[in-house]
Write a protein that holds these residues in place. Structure first.
Motif, mmCIF file in Angstrom:
data_model
loop_
_atom_site.group_PDB
_atom_site.id
_atom_site.type_symbol
_atom_site.label_atom_id
_atom_site.label_comp_id
_atom_site.label_asym_id
_atom_site.label_seq_id
_atom_site.Cartn_x
_atom_site.Cartn_y
_atom_site.Cartn_z
ATOM 1 N N ASP A 161 0.858 -1.186 0.000
ATOM 2 C CA ASP A 161 0.000 0.000 0.000
ATOM 3 C C ASP A 161 0.899 1.243 0.000
ATOM 4 O O ASP A 161 1.819 1.342 0.813
ATOM 5 N N PRO A 162 0.667 2.199 -0.900
ATOM 6 C CA PRO A 162 1.532 3.386 -0.977
ATOM 7 C C PRO A 162 1.564 4.217 0.309
ATOM 8 O O PRO A 162 2.482 5.011 0.501
ATOM 9 N N ARG A 163 0.598 4.023 1.179
ATOM 10 C CA ARG A 163 0.618 4.744 2.456
ATOM 11 C C ARG A 163 1.681 4.185 3.391
ATOM 12 O O ARG A 163 2.279 4.924 4.178
ATOM 13 N N PHE A 164 1.908 2.868 3.349
ATOM 14 C CA PHE A 164 2.785 2.207 4.308
ATOM 15 C C PHE A 164 4.109 1.718 3.724
ATOM 16 O O PHE A 164 5.087 1.562 4.444
ATOM 17 N N SER A 165 4.140 1.474 2.426
ATOM 18 C CA SER A 165 5.329 0.878 1.794
ATOM 19 C C SER A 165 6.601 1.713 1.927
ATOM 20 O O SER A 165 7.695 1.134 1.994
ATOM 21 N N PRO A 166 6.532 3.066 1.981
ATOM 22 C CA PRO A 166 7.784 3.830 2.079
ATOM 23 C C PRO A 166 8.644 3.456 3.280
ATOM 24 O O PRO A 166 9.869 3.516 3.209
ATOM 25 N N ALA A 167 8.018 3.072 4.401
ATOM 26 C CA ALA A 167 8.786 2.712 5.595
ATOM 27 C C ALA A 167 9.367 1.313 5.499
ATOM 28 O O ALA A 167 10.259 0.942 6.268
ATOM 29 N N GLY A 168 8.859 0.493 4.578
ATOM 30 C CA GLY A 168 9.384 -0.851 4.378
ATOM 31 C C GLY A 168 8.954 -1.860 5.411
ATOM 32 O O GLY A 168 9.434 -2.995 5.408
#
Length: 208
Positions: free
Chosen positions: A6-13
């Motif tokens: 999900d693009p909301r959560f994926s940045p943090a890995g």
């Protein structure tokens, strides 16, 4: 698998724990935050220092300079919970790479069994936040290196030293008073010994 992409959560890995999802809400809010916007979210203090996935998300937020301020609030402030909550303030347009920490745990008055923020309490917190002020025992503007050195711990108590309200003792004065007490005690002992020796004398005899 669906959420981690999900693009909301994926940045943090990594995903926030299911049972402790405060940081999931923070990531959700951040994803919708305008480039010139500000988000202020009430959080449980545990997310500021726990390890594992939560630490990785905090690292992501700090490394990308999204955390503007963390404000520790007094306990018993909200209906239905007695815990001391905190506020995380996030921005995407910060002009520096520092994070402000504010210890507002004493900024309240007692109302029955709960605490309440007065207008003066709120003004002090907001003015400190707006001016990014450093106030002894109240706020600290931490650099990125400081936060990194503290292993991405965002607890306010890590950065703002609490005021020592214990009574200060003058050791030199105390030592002098103890010497005087000991001296008086010795005089009393001598007088008691003299009285006892007189009492112990045989009848008809006097001490020379």
């Amino acid at each position: 698998p669906l959420l981690i992409n999900d693009p909301r959560f994926s940045p943090a890995g990594v995903l926030a724990p299911k049972s402790k999802a405060d940081l999931a809400f923070i990531m959700h809010s951040l994803s919708w935050l305008a480039s010139n916007g500000t988000a202020a979210i009430v959080c449980f203090p545990g997310i500021m220092y726990r390890g594992g996935a939560e630490k990785k998300i905090r690292k992501y937020l700090i490394d990308n300079n999204f955390v503007d301020c963390v404000i520790q609030l007094p306990p018993n402030l909200f209906f239905g919970t007695s815990i001391a909550t905190c506020i995380m303030v996030m921005k995407k347009n910060k002009t520096d790479n520092k994070t402000l920490f504010i210890d507002a745990t004493k900024e309240c008055i007692k109302v029955t069994n709960n605490n309440k923020l007065t207008a003066d309490n709120m003004d002090k917190i907001v003015n400190c936040f707006a001016n990014r002020s450093e106030i002894e025992h109240f706020s600290h503007l931490a650099t990125y290196d400081e936060v990194e050195e503290n292993d991405y711990n965002l607890s306010v108590s890590t950065y703002v030293e609490a005021e020592d309200t214990r009574e200060k003792i003058d050791i030199v004065k105390l030592n002098a008073e103890i010497k005087e007490i000991v001296a008086r005690e010795q005089v009393l002992r001598d007088e008691i010994d003299k009285i006892i020796s007189e009492i112990d004398l045989p009848t008809g005899e006097t001490e020379v």
